[in-house]
Design an enzyme around this catalytic site. Structure first.
Site, PDB file in Angstrom:
ATOM      1  N   TRP A 128      64.190  -4.764  28.649  1.00 59.17           N
ATOM      2  CA  TRP A 128      65.406  -4.333  28.962  1.00 59.17           C
ATOM      3  C   TRP A 128      65.435  -4.882  30.395  1.00 59.17           C
ATOM      4  O   TRP A 128      64.630  -4.933  31.345  1.00 59.17           O
ATOM      5  CB  TRP A 128      65.496  -2.861  29.167  1.00 59.17           C
ATOM      6  N   ASP A 146      58.474   4.345  28.758  1.00 59.72           N
ATOM      7  CA  ASP A 146      60.086   4.325  29.184  1.00 59.72           C
ATOM      8  C   ASP A 146      60.557   5.021  27.835  1.00 59.72           C
ATOM      9  O   ASP A 146      60.480   4.428  26.763  1.00 59.72           O
ATOM     10  CB  ASP A 146      60.723   2.853  29.284  1.00 59.72           C
ATOM     11  N   ALA A 172      63.496   6.046  26.239  1.00 60.01           N
ATOM     12  CA  ALA A 172      65.144   6.043  26.331  1.00 60.01           C
ATOM     13  C   ALA A 172      65.630   6.535  25.138  1.00 60.01           C
ATOM     14  O   ALA A 172      67.105   6.741  25.227  1.00 60.01           O
ATOM     15  CB  ALA A 172      65.480   4.971  27.162  1.00 60.01           C
ATOM     16  N   LYS A 194      71.227   8.416  25.655  1.00 61.44           N
ATOM     17  CA  LYS A 194      71.641   8.082  24.142  1.00 61.44           C
ATOM     18  C   LYS A 194      71.560   9.250  23.335  1.00 61.44           C
ATOM     19  O   LYS A 194      72.315   9.600  22.669  1.00 61.44           O
ATOM     20  CB  LYS A 194      70.630   7.106  23.907  1.00 61.44           C
TER      21      LYS A 194
HETATM   22  C1  LMR Z   1      71.598  -1.049  27.333  1.00 53.05           C
HETATM   23  O1  LMR Z   1      70.516  -1.613  27.330  1.00 53.05           O
HETATM   24  O2  LMR Z   1      72.366  -1.516  26.911  1.00 53.05           O
HETATM   25  C2  LMR Z   1      71.796   0.662  27.914  1.00 53.05           C
HETATM   26  O3  LMR Z   1      70.336   1.047  28.065  1.00 53.05           O
HETATM   27  C3  LMR Z   1      72.809   0.570  28.933  1.00 53.05           C
HETATM   28  C4  LMR Z   1      71.856  -0.115  30.403  1.00 53.05           C
HETATM   29  O4  LMR Z   1      71.979   1.065  30.959  1.00 53.05           O
HETATM   30  O5  LMR Z   1      71.566  -1.119  30.332  1.00 53.05           O
END
Ligand code: LMR
Length: 394
Positions: free
Chosen positions: A127, A208, A210, A243
């Site tokens: 990410w 993490d 999420a 989420k």
């Molecule tokens: C994403 O990866 O699109 C989401 O987690 C939103 C973000 O905060 O990047």
């Protein structure tokens, strides 16, 4: 004053979100930012959330400060949800974070204080926000290989090889489930091996978490984080409620620290509180309180779990539909991996110029590394999407 500044790079996910919003074309398709979409292409407020909000509106008497650690009952409910009692509570300390990102920020700053300039190993790819978060904490960002671009699965041997060479001064950032951006995930047996490696080297894990519940279910998705937390003396976990509770803009998250003993846990807690006070002073409470109300109420909790299950199953169905549509049209299994991945994302492996062409010519938006948010696949236009993807790669 400002003449010394250069324009900063903005996160590609939110740049794309703004581009999509500004695109006037009818029928545009948003496979970009990671937000859940219902069949009407909306990101709804979950019904359990609406009810909890109403209850809060009807009963709340004050908006005075909660204190630096935030909503303790929310944190405690999240510890139970994520860890399921595998760690003795005397070794756990928590603070609320402003979303999962806020939790990561706090935990990375703690690590930056514990190991100034220390090395953190992050999956390649990851990410995008992991990198500035780690750098802002003064950590040196390094990578471990994660994704095999041929099989579209986890390149586990390569990953383990790097992890096995780490030292007890190093930090490893692991995606608890539903890997972002690839959609390829560790099996339980691979989690066991990662934990064995961390035990051997003493490298420190930050998990993490999420997307708990977006992969195979709340319990199944917690396997890795519970294995890490229960097998190693110390670990950190960043939990996001963005989420799985659909609370994106409310910024509800928890930073969880597990230390070798209660005394050490108190030290970590004081560091976390010091970081919060010196940055945002207090975390937002609305989303945290919504989650607390839901998790502490039997009926609302059951309703939330049912909604989460529906969301997860819809994403799985969309994966299968798109993979089937591409297979039928191309007579090849090249995109079958979309159905095999889990969570919210899949990395399609398209070159950046193809991604740009899809955006400019067909109004199909995905992140420039070709990550798609499967919840954005329009169920009634899967065939059209498959046609356009295939035409673009040919
Ligand atoms: C994403 O990866 O699109 C989401 O987690 C939103 C973000 O905060 O990047």
């Amino acid at each position: 004053m400002f003449e010394t500044l250069k324009k900063a790079t903005l996160d590609k996910i939110f740049v794309l979100m703004a581009e999509y919003a500004a695109d006037p074309r009818d029928g545009k398709i948003d496979l970009g930012v990671g937000v859940y979409k219902d069949p009407g292409n909306n990101t709804p407020i979950m019904s359990a959330v609406k009810k909890a909000e109403q209850r809060i509106l009807d009963t709340a008497k004050t908006k005075t400060y909660k204190g630096v650690v935030g909503n303790k009952e929310f944190s405690s409910a999240i510890v139970d949800l994520a860890l399921g009692g595998v760690v003795d509570k005397s070794r756990i300390r928590t603070v609320n974070g402003a979303g999962g990102t806020g939790a990561l920020m706090i935990l990375l700053q703690v690590l930056g204080r514990a190991r100034p300039g220390g090395r953190i190993f992050i999956s390649e790819p990851t990410w995008p926000n992991h990198i500035p978060l780690a750098e802002n904490a003064g950590l040196e960002v390094n990578y471990y290989p994660y994704f095999n671009t041929t099989t579209r699965g986890v390149d586990f041997d390569a990953m383990l090889k790097v992890l096995d060479d780490l030292t007890s001064d190093d930090i490893v950032l692991l995606h608890g489930c539903c890997h972002n951006p690839t959609g390829a995930n560790l099996t339980n047996a691979q989690w066991d091996k990662v934990v064995e490696s961390l035990k051997r080297t003493g490298a420190f894990p930050l998990v993490d978490l999420a997307y708990l519940g977006f992969g195979d279910g709340l319990e199944a998705d917690a396997y890795g984080v519970r294995k890490v937390a229960s097998s190693l003396p110390e670990s950190l976990i960043a939990f996001s409620a963005s989420k799985n509770f659909g609370l994106y803009r409310e910024r509800a998250g928890v930073a969880i620290a597990i230390a070798k003993d209660s005394e050490t846990a108190d030290v970590v807690s004081s560091q976390m509180q010091n970081i919060i006070r010196g940055t945002i002073s207090q975390t937002p409470d609305h989303g945290a309180e919504v989650v607390r109300v839901i998790l502490e109420d039997k009926e609302l909790r059951a309703e939330w779990e049912a909604e989460l299950t529906e969301m997860r199953e819809r994403m799985k169905r969309l994966r299968v539909k798109l993979a089937d549509a591409i297979r039928q049209r191309s007579n090849s299994k090249d995109f079958d991996f979309i159905a095999e991945h889990s969570g919210m994302f899949s990395l399609l492996g398209l070159p950046e110029d193809v991604v740009t062409k899809l955006k400019l010519d067909d109004a199909i938006y995905m992140i420039n590394d070709s990550r798609i948010n499967v919840a954005g696949i329009p169920e009634d236009r899967v065939g059209e999407l498959a046609d356009k993807l295939l035409a673009a790669v040919r």
